[in-house]
Design a protein around this motif. Structure first.
Motif, mmCIF file in Angstrom:
data_model
loop_
_atom_site.group_PDB
_atom_site.id
_atom_site.type_symbol
_atom_site.label_atom_id
_atom_site.label_comp_id
_atom_site.label_asym_id
_atom_site.label_seq_id
_atom_site.Cartn_x
_atom_site.Cartn_y
_atom_site.Cartn_z
ATOM 1 N N PHE A 1 -1.811 -29.769 -17.108
ATOM 2 C CA PHE A 1 -2.079 -29.673 -15.747
ATOM 3 C C PHE A 1 -2.375 -30.777 -15.008
ATOM 4 O O PHE A 1 -1.694 -31.403 -13.854
ATOM 5 N N GLY B 1 -4.013 -26.326 -21.499
ATOM 6 C CA GLY B 1 -3.241 -26.209 -20.067
ATOM 7 C C GLY B 1 -3.795 -27.048 -19.255
ATOM 8 O O GLY B 1 -3.172 -27.597 -18.091
ATOM 9 N N PHE C 1 3.467 -22.004 -21.890
ATOM 10 C CA PHE C 1 3.628 -23.353 -22.190
ATOM 11 C C PHE C 1 5.099 -23.808 -22.495
ATOM 12 O O PHE C 1 5.364 -24.783 -22.359
ATOM 13 N N TYR D 1 1.288 -24.292 -15.559
ATOM 14 C CA TYR D 1 0.013 -24.860 -16.394
ATOM 15 C C TYR D 1 -1.263 -24.198 -16.035
ATOM 16 O O TYR D 1 -1.922 -23.704 -17.075
#
Length: 204
Positions: free
Chosen positions: A123, A119, A183, A165
């Motif tokens: 991000f 993540g 996700f 995210y």
């Protein structure tokens, strides 16, 4: 007289296309059987690949969406400059980390650290793209006929993706399944690209 600081967009597009193609190619190298299969073990070995294949498919889709948006954005830019060049390289840096995150989560789907780093990588990729688009808008690099409002709308969607995210990363400490579901939300948001309208630049 031509401004020497105006770099053709075609150079950045060509470089970006090459880097993204390599990134996707590197990811697929992790889709390999752990052991040489026999008639009795082949299906078990293939089943073991399912988490890696799923993570590869999601990452492939996310990278493809980024490529489509990058391609669309640079076709609407009059020219680039040194700052935009480095913003684009910054984006590619984080995109190049995607294979690591994909392999990590694919090999360890139930490990919260894997979902967390997966993540964070996306991000940072989304954040770098948002910074790039924001610079394009503020520096008036779009063609005069492009409606800036559409790009501002996309930028706002980018901010929502950033939040998802980041949320997915920290939710992984509680449940990797919820994290994984989050996700999937982001590519669903971007599956249909935003329509860019053409108008006078003074509309903003």
């Amino acid at each position: 007289m031509k401004n020497i600081n105006q770099i053709p967009t075609s150079r950045i597009e060509a470089f970006s296309d090459g880097v993204i193609a390599i990134i996707i190619t590197v990811m697929v190298f992790d889709l390999k059987l752990q052991e040489i299969p026999t008639d009795k073990t082949v299906w078990n070995e293939l089943i073991k690949l399912i988490p890696k294949f799923i993570s590869y498919a999601i990452s492939f889709l996310m990278l493809s969406i980024m490529w489509v948006n990058h391609h669309q954005l640079f076709h609407q830019i009059k020219h680039t400059d040194r700052k935009l060049l480095w913003y684009s390289i910054h984006l590619l840096f984080w995109m190049s980390a995607v294979p690591f995150g994909t392999n990590f989560i694919g090999a360890n789907p139930l490990l919260w650290q894997a979902s967390f780093f997966y993540g964070i990588i996306f991000f940072m990729s989304a954040l770098s793209f948002t910074i790039l688009r924001n610079y394009v808008i503020k520096s008036n690099l779009l063609h005069d006929t492009i409606n800036k409002q559409a790009h501002i709308k996309i930028r706002n969607k980018n901010r929502v993706a950033l939040s998802i995210y980041l949320l997915a990363s920290f939710v992984s400490l509680v449940s990797v399944y919820i994290s994984f579901a989050l996700f999937l939300v982001v590519p669903a948001m971007y599956f249909i690209p935003e329509k860019i309208t053409y108008s006078n630049i003074n509309e903003l």
